[in-house]
Design a protein around this motif. Structure first.
Motif, PDB file in Angstrom:
ATOM      1  N   VAL A 312      39.291  45.764  18.646  1.00 28.95           N
ATOM      2  CA  VAL A 312      38.609  46.774  19.453  1.00 28.95           C
ATOM      3  C   VAL A 312      39.547  47.970  19.573  1.00 28.95           C
ATOM      4  O   VAL A 312      40.663  47.828  20.083  1.00 28.95           O
ATOM      5  CB  VAL A 312      38.258  46.238  20.863  1.00 28.95           C
ATOM      6  CG1 VAL A 312      37.249  47.157  21.534  1.00 28.95           C
ATOM      7  CG2 VAL A 312      37.722  44.811  20.797  1.00 28.95           C
ATOM      8  N   ALA A 313      39.100  49.138  19.093  1.00 24.39           N
ATOM      9  CA  ALA A 313      40.005  50.279  19.031  1.00 24.39           C
ATOM     10  C   ALA A 313      39.300  51.558  19.458  1.00 24.39           C
ATOM     11  O   ALA A 313      38.100  51.724  19.238  1.00 24.39           O
ATOM     12  CB  ALA A 313      40.551  50.440  17.607  1.00 24.39           C
ATOM     13  N   GLY A 314      40.083  52.455  20.059  1.00 24.94           N
ATOM     14  CA  GLY A 314      39.508  53.725  20.463  1.00 24.94           C
ATOM     15  C   GLY A 314      40.459  54.552  21.284  1.00 24.94           C
ATOM     16  O   GLY A 314      41.662  54.310  21.322  1.00 24.94           O
ATOM     17  N   GLN A 315      39.901  55.506  21.978  1.00 21.77           N
ATOM     18  CA  GLN A 315      40.609  56.460  22.825  1.00 21.77           C
ATOM     19  C   GLN A 315      41.464  57.429  21.999  1.00 21.77           C
ATOM     20  O   GLN A 315      41.907  57.112  20.903  1.00 21.77           O
ATOM     21  CB  GLN A 315      41.466  55.756  23.879  1.00 21.77           C
ATOM     22  CG  GLN A 315      40.652  54.881  24.830  1.00 21.77           C
ATOM     23  CD  GLN A 315      41.546  54.103  25.782  1.00 21.77           C
ATOM     24  OE1 GLN A 315      41.732  52.921  25.620  1.00 21.77           O
ATOM     25  NE2 GLN A 315      42.087  54.775  26.785  1.00 21.77           N
ATOM     26  N   ALA A 316      41.648  58.584  22.540  1.00 16.73           N
ATOM     27  CA  ALA A 316      42.497  59.608  21.946  1.00 16.73           C
ATOM     28  C   ALA A 316      43.357  60.174  23.053  1.00 16.73           C
ATOM     29  O   ALA A 316      42.844  60.699  24.039  1.00 16.73           O
ATOM     30  CB  ALA A 316      41.656  60.704  21.304  1.00 16.73           C
ATOM     31  N   GLU A 317      44.654  60.026  22.901  1.00 17.76           N
ATOM     32  CA  GLU A 317      45.583  60.517  23.911  1.00 17.76           C
ATOM     33  C   GLU A 317      46.530  61.516  23.275  1.00 17.76           C
ATOM     34  O   GLU A 317      47.244  61.194  22.323  1.00 17.76           O
ATOM     35  CB  GLU A 317      46.362  59.356  24.530  1.00 17.76           C
ATOM     36  CG  GLU A 317      47.276  59.774  25.658  1.00 17.76           C
ATOM     37  CD  GLU A 317      47.908  58.573  26.354  1.00 17.76           C
ATOM     38  OE1 GLU A 317      49.077  58.687  26.745  1.00 17.76           O
ATOM     39  OE2 GLU A 317      47.241  57.542  26.493  1.00 17.76           O
ATOM     40  N   ILE A 318      46.509  62.731  23.790  1.00 21.59           N
ATOM     41  CA  ILE A 318      47.394  63.778  23.273  1.00 21.59           C
ATOM     42  C   ILE A 318      48.608  63.830  24.174  1.00 21.59           C
ATOM     43  O   ILE A 318      48.573  64.370  25.280  1.00 21.59           O
ATOM     44  CB  ILE A 318      46.641  65.126  23.234  1.00 21.59           C
ATOM     45  CG1 ILE A 318      45.424  65.003  22.307  1.00 21.59           C
ATOM     46  CG2 ILE A 318      47.563  66.239  22.754  1.00 21.59           C
ATOM     47  CD1 ILE A 318      44.552  66.229  22.264  1.00 21.59           C
ATOM     48  N   ALA A 319      49.693  63.228  23.693  1.00 18.93           N
ATOM     49  CA  ALA A 319      50.896  63.080  24.512  1.00 18.93           C
ATOM     50  C   ALA A 319      52.162  63.108  23.674  1.00 18.93           C
ATOM     51  O   ALA A 319      53.144  62.453  24.006  1.00 18.93           O
ATOM     52  CB  ALA A 319      50.823  61.777  25.305  1.00 18.93           C
ATOM     53  N   GLY A 320      52.139  63.832  22.571  1.00 22.40           N
ATOM     54  CA  GLY A 320      53.315  63.909  21.725  1.00 22.40           C
ATOM     55  C   GLY A 320      53.591  62.596  21.006  1.00 22.40           C
ATOM     56  O   GLY A 320      52.672  61.837  20.687  1.00 22.40           O
ATOM     57  N   TYR A 321      54.874  62.316  20.783  1.00 26.17           N
ATOM     58  CA  TYR A 321      55.258  61.132  20.023  1.00 26.17           C
ATOM     59  C   TYR A 321      55.499  59.909  20.920  1.00 26.17           C
ATOM     60  O   TYR A 321      56.265  59.015  20.578  1.00 26.17           O
ATOM     61  CB  TYR A 321      56.518  61.425  19.194  1.00 26.17           C
ATOM     62  CG  TYR A 321      56.233  62.268  17.978  1.00 26.17           C
ATOM     63  CD1 TYR A 321      55.914  61.679  16.761  1.00 26.17           C
ATOM     64  CD2 TYR A 321      56.259  63.650  18.047  1.00 26.17           C
ATOM     65  CE1 TYR A 321      55.636  62.450  15.638  1.00 26.17           C
ATOM     66  CE2 TYR A 321      55.984  64.440  16.935  1.00 26.17           C
ATOM     67  CZ  TYR A 321      55.671  63.828  15.730  1.00 26.17           C
ATOM     68  OH  TYR A 321      55.384  64.585  14.622  1.00 26.17           O
ATOM     69  N   SER A 322      54.829  59.849  22.028  1.00 29.95           N
ATOM     70  CA  SER A 322      54.981  58.714  22.931  1.00 29.95           C
ATOM     71  C   SER A 322      54.378  57.446  22.331  1.00 29.95           C
ATOM     72  O   SER A 322      53.229  57.440  21.886  1.00 29.95           O
ATOM     73  CB  SER A 322      54.287  59.010  24.271  1.00 29.95           C
ATOM     74  OG  SER A 322      54.179  57.840  25.050  1.00 29.95           O
ATOM     75  N   GLY A 323      55.150  56.366  22.338  1.00 30.86           N
ATOM     76  CA  GLY A 323      54.656  55.070  21.872  1.00 30.86           C
ATOM     77  C   GLY A 323      54.445  54.096  23.010  1.00 30.86           C
ATOM     78  O   GLY A 323      54.306  52.894  22.796  1.00 30.86           O
ATOM     79  N   ARG A 324      54.384  54.613  24.227  1.00 31.29           N
ATOM     80  CA  ARG A 324      54.283  53.754  25.411  1.00 31.29           C
ATOM     81  C   ARG A 324      52.908  53.102  25.495  1.00 31.29           C
ATOM     82  O   ARG A 324      51.882  53.751  25.347  1.00 31.29           O
ATOM     83  CB  ARG A 324      54.546  54.583  26.668  1.00 31.29           C
ATOM     84  CG  ARG A 324      54.499  53.788  27.965  1.00 31.29           C
ATOM     85  CD  ARG A 324      54.899  54.664  29.147  1.00 31.29           C
ATOM     86  NE  ARG A 324      54.850  53.916  30.399  1.00 31.29           N
ATOM     87  CZ  ARG A 324      53.781  53.836  31.187  1.00 31.29           C
ATOM     88  NH1 ARG A 324      52.668  54.473  30.835  1.00 31.29           N
ATOM     89  NH2 ARG A 324      53.801  53.146  32.303  1.00 31.29           N
ATOM     90  N   LEU A 325      52.897  51.805  25.752  1.00 37.16           N
ATOM     91  CA  LEU A 325      51.668  51.051  25.987  1.00 37.16           C
ATOM     92  C   LEU A 325      51.676  50.640  27.450  1.00 37.16           C
ATOM     93  O   LEU A 325      52.217  49.612  27.834  1.00 37.16           O
ATOM     94  CB  LEU A 325      51.603  49.814  25.079  1.00 37.16           C
ATOM     95  CG  LEU A 325      50.322  48.978  25.152  1.00 37.16           C
ATOM     96  CD1 LEU A 325      49.123  49.780  24.675  1.00 37.16           C
ATOM     97  CD2 LEU A 325      50.471  47.712  24.301  1.00 37.16           C
ATOM     98  N   GLY A 326      51.097  51.500  28.306  1.00 35.91           N
ATOM     99  CA  GLY A 326      51.122  51.272  29.746  1.00 35.91           C
ATOM    100  C   GLY A 326      50.232  50.115  30.171  1.00 35.91           C
ATOM    101  O   GLY A 326      49.424  49.606  29.385  1.00 35.91           O
ATOM    102  N   PRO A 327      50.326  49.698  31.431  1.00 41.19           N
ATOM    103  CA  PRO A 327      49.581  48.528  31.913  1.00 41.19           C
ATOM    104  C   PRO A 327      48.064  48.712  31.903  1.00 41.19           C
ATOM    105  O   PRO A 327      47.324  47.739  31.811  1.00 41.19           O
ATOM    106  CB  PRO A 327      50.108  48.340  33.341  1.00 41.19           C
ATOM    107  CG  PRO A 327      50.662  49.672  33.732  1.00 41.19           C
ATOM    108  CD  PRO A 327      51.189  50.261  32.470  1.00 41.19           C
ATOM    109  N   HIS A 328      47.580  49.967  31.981  1.00 41.82           N
ATOM    110  CA  HIS A 328      46.135  50.205  32.005  1.00 41.82           C
ATOM    111  C   HIS A 328      45.645  50.940  30.751  1.00 41.82           C
ATOM    112  O   HIS A 328      44.500  51.374  30.711  1.00 41.82           O
ATOM    113  CB  HIS A 328      45.777  51.025  33.252  1.00 41.82           C
ATOM    114  CG  HIS A 328      46.228  50.399  34.533  1.00 41.82           C
ATOM    115  ND1 HIS A 328      45.707  49.204  34.997  1.00 41.82           N
ATOM    116  CD2 HIS A 328      47.173  50.767  35.425  1.00 41.82           C
ATOM    117  CE1 HIS A 328      46.302  48.884  36.139  1.00 41.82           C
ATOM    118  NE2 HIS A 328      47.197  49.816  36.413  1.00 41.82           N
ATOM    119  N   ALA A 329      46.504  51.022  29.751  1.00 42.22           N
ATOM    120  CA  ALA A 329      46.181  51.813  28.567  1.00 42.22           C
ATOM    121  C   ALA A 329      44.957  51.293  27.821  1.00 42.22           C
ATOM    122  O   ALA A 329      44.177  52.065  27.268  1.00 42.22           O
ATOM    123  CB  ALA A 329      47.390  51.844  27.629  1.00 42.22           C
ATOM    124  N   THR A 330      44.776  49.985  27.813  1.00 46.72           N
ATOM    125  CA  THR A 330      43.683  49.396  27.037  1.00 46.72           C
ATOM    126  C   THR A 330      42.482  49.013  27.899  1.00 46.72           C
ATOM    127  O   THR A 330      41.622  48.252  27.465  1.00 46.72           O
ATOM    128  CB  THR A 330      44.184  48.160  26.258  1.00 46.72           C
ATOM    129  OG1 THR A 330      44.753  47.218  27.183  1.00 46.72           O
ATOM    130  CG2 THR A 330      45.236  48.547  25.234  1.00 46.72           C
TER     131      THR A 330
END
Length: 417
Positions: A312-330
């Motif tokens: 399951v994939a989606g969302q678009a986040e414009i935040a530079g080269y951040s690779g952070r996977l936050g607790p509510h990201a998905t």
């Protein structure tokens, strides 16, 4: 002749395979410890030939504003102090008109249609395993407004001879039986019958193995420090820890990271990293799981069947080269799969992931030759690297080998910028 390919994602590995078939010596370098560990790792799994289109389209600015205020929004923008981000955003806005959209889409379809034709031959020759299916993509509409708006897409699909079916509720359930449990949540769909699905990383790893058997050298764990240029030619690549790597010709297939190595040598590409998210969960009930790919038009989330897993994939986040996977990201992708396929998979065992999509403001990747005589590009595919890999890989390899490519490179090279 020796060719050095920078990047071991699906685009770089596919390019290497076609180069090796052409009888040249090939070296692939990548900073990761193996192939397909960046954007190729856990993308949506769609080979989206029928859905090939630029994000920059008429009406998108207004839609984007609405998305920003949705509870489960498909778009996040972090207002960074970044001239690169804002310039890229303005360039994208300038492409959000009917004329630019049609030009950009025609360029993208040229590549994806060629890729659609190349991939079966590649699979037949290599026997790569990738959990592939050929059951199309179902674009699912939750409202009548979305269904009516799809007529514009239908006209464009017909214009480019991309086969499709317009389905009512019963038609959607016929191709995706598990949707019978939630038939009150949608009104119909648009099925793109030529689309495929498959695990991009599995394909990349398997093809890298075939490349190695054919003599391709893979140098992993190598960070590019600089590209050395003399007399309008690349003469070497300085890496850490291997040191200097040389070849006769070079191909940059580094996705979002291409600008970081190309800008210092004067090749400036408007490629910006747009973060996406995915979760992968095991199938627990085949009858309650998707059979191919469903694209939820409301949330811009794709749900894809990959063997005994659901991606399951989606969302678009414009935040530079951040690779952070936050607790509510998905949260959004979790919500959509649970809303449409509540019995299909086990969310408690889901694996979250985030990756950077290399987006150009016009949607079209940057392929082909550069002002440096022996440097070639195969980058900037955005969300369609998996879709376009076979076609762009073969076309760029033909160019490097001195053969006439099967597709026209007009409008695809860096010259358009």
């Amino acid at each position: 002749m020796k060719v050095v390919v920078m990047g071991a994602g699906v685009v770089g590995v596919t390019t290497a395979w076609y180069l090796a078939r052409g009888g040249v010596e090939v070296t692939v370098i990548d900073r990761q410890p193996g192939p397909g560990l960046e954007t190729s790792y856990a993308n949506a799994g769609e080979l989206s030939y029928g859905m090939t289109s630029p994000w920059a389209a008429p009406g998108i600015p207004m839609k984007a504003l609405k998305w920003l205020f949705m509870k489960r929004r498909p778009l996040f923008i972090w207002p960074l102090i970044s001239p690169t981000m804002w310039v890229w955003g303005l360039q994208m806005l300038r492409n959000c008109n009917e004329g630019s959209y049609r030009i950009n889409k025609s360029r993208m379809v040229r590549i994806s249609s060629y890729s659609r034709d190349c991939l079966p031959e590649l699979i037949a020759k290599t026997g790569v395993e990738y959990d592939g299916r050929e059951q199309g993509t179902l674009q699912l509409f939750r409202t009548e407004k979305q269904l009516k708006a799809s007529k514009a897409d239908q006209e464009i699909l017909a214009e480019y001879d991309s086969p499709f079916e317009v389905l009512d509720r019963d038609g959607c359930v016929a191709v995706e039986p598990a949707l019978a449990h939630v038939r009150d949540k949608f009104v119909g769909g648009l099925r793109l019958t030529s689309d495929r699905t498959g695990d991009c990383r599995m394909f990349t790893v398997s093809l890298a193995e075939k490349c190695a058997e054919a003599g391709v050298e893979f140098l992993y764990g190598q960070t590019i420090q600089s590209i050395d240029v003399e007399n309008n030619r690349v003469v070497g690549i300085e890496t850490e820890p291997a040191g200097r790597i040389t070849g006769d010709k070079y191909v940059c297939a580094m996705g979002s990271y291409a600008p970081r190595v190309l800008n210092p040598i004067g090749i400036r590409l408007p490629i910006y990293p747009v973060k996406g998210y995915s979760v992968t969960l095991p199938v627990v009930d085949d009858e309650g799981a998707p059979q191919s790919t469903i694209m939820d038009e409301t949330h811009k989330v794709a749900i894809t069947r990959l063997g005994d897993r659901i991606r399951v994939a989606g969302q678009a986040e414009i935040a530079g080269y951040s690779g952070r996977l936050g607790p509510h990201a998905t949260d959004t992708v979790h919500y959509v799969v649970n809303d449409l396929f509540p019995k299909g998979g086990d969310l408690s065992k889901s694996e979250g992931w985030t990756g950077l999509r290399p987006m150009t403001p016009d949607g079209t990747p940057v392929l082909g030759s550069t002002r440096l005589k022996n440097l070639f590009l195969n980058t900037g595919h955005g969300t369609l690297g998996w879709t376009m890999a076979a076609g762009s890989g073969k076309a760029v390899a033909d160019l490097v080998l001195g053969h006439k490519p099967a597709i026209d490179f007009d409008g695809l090279t860096a010259e358009r910028y």
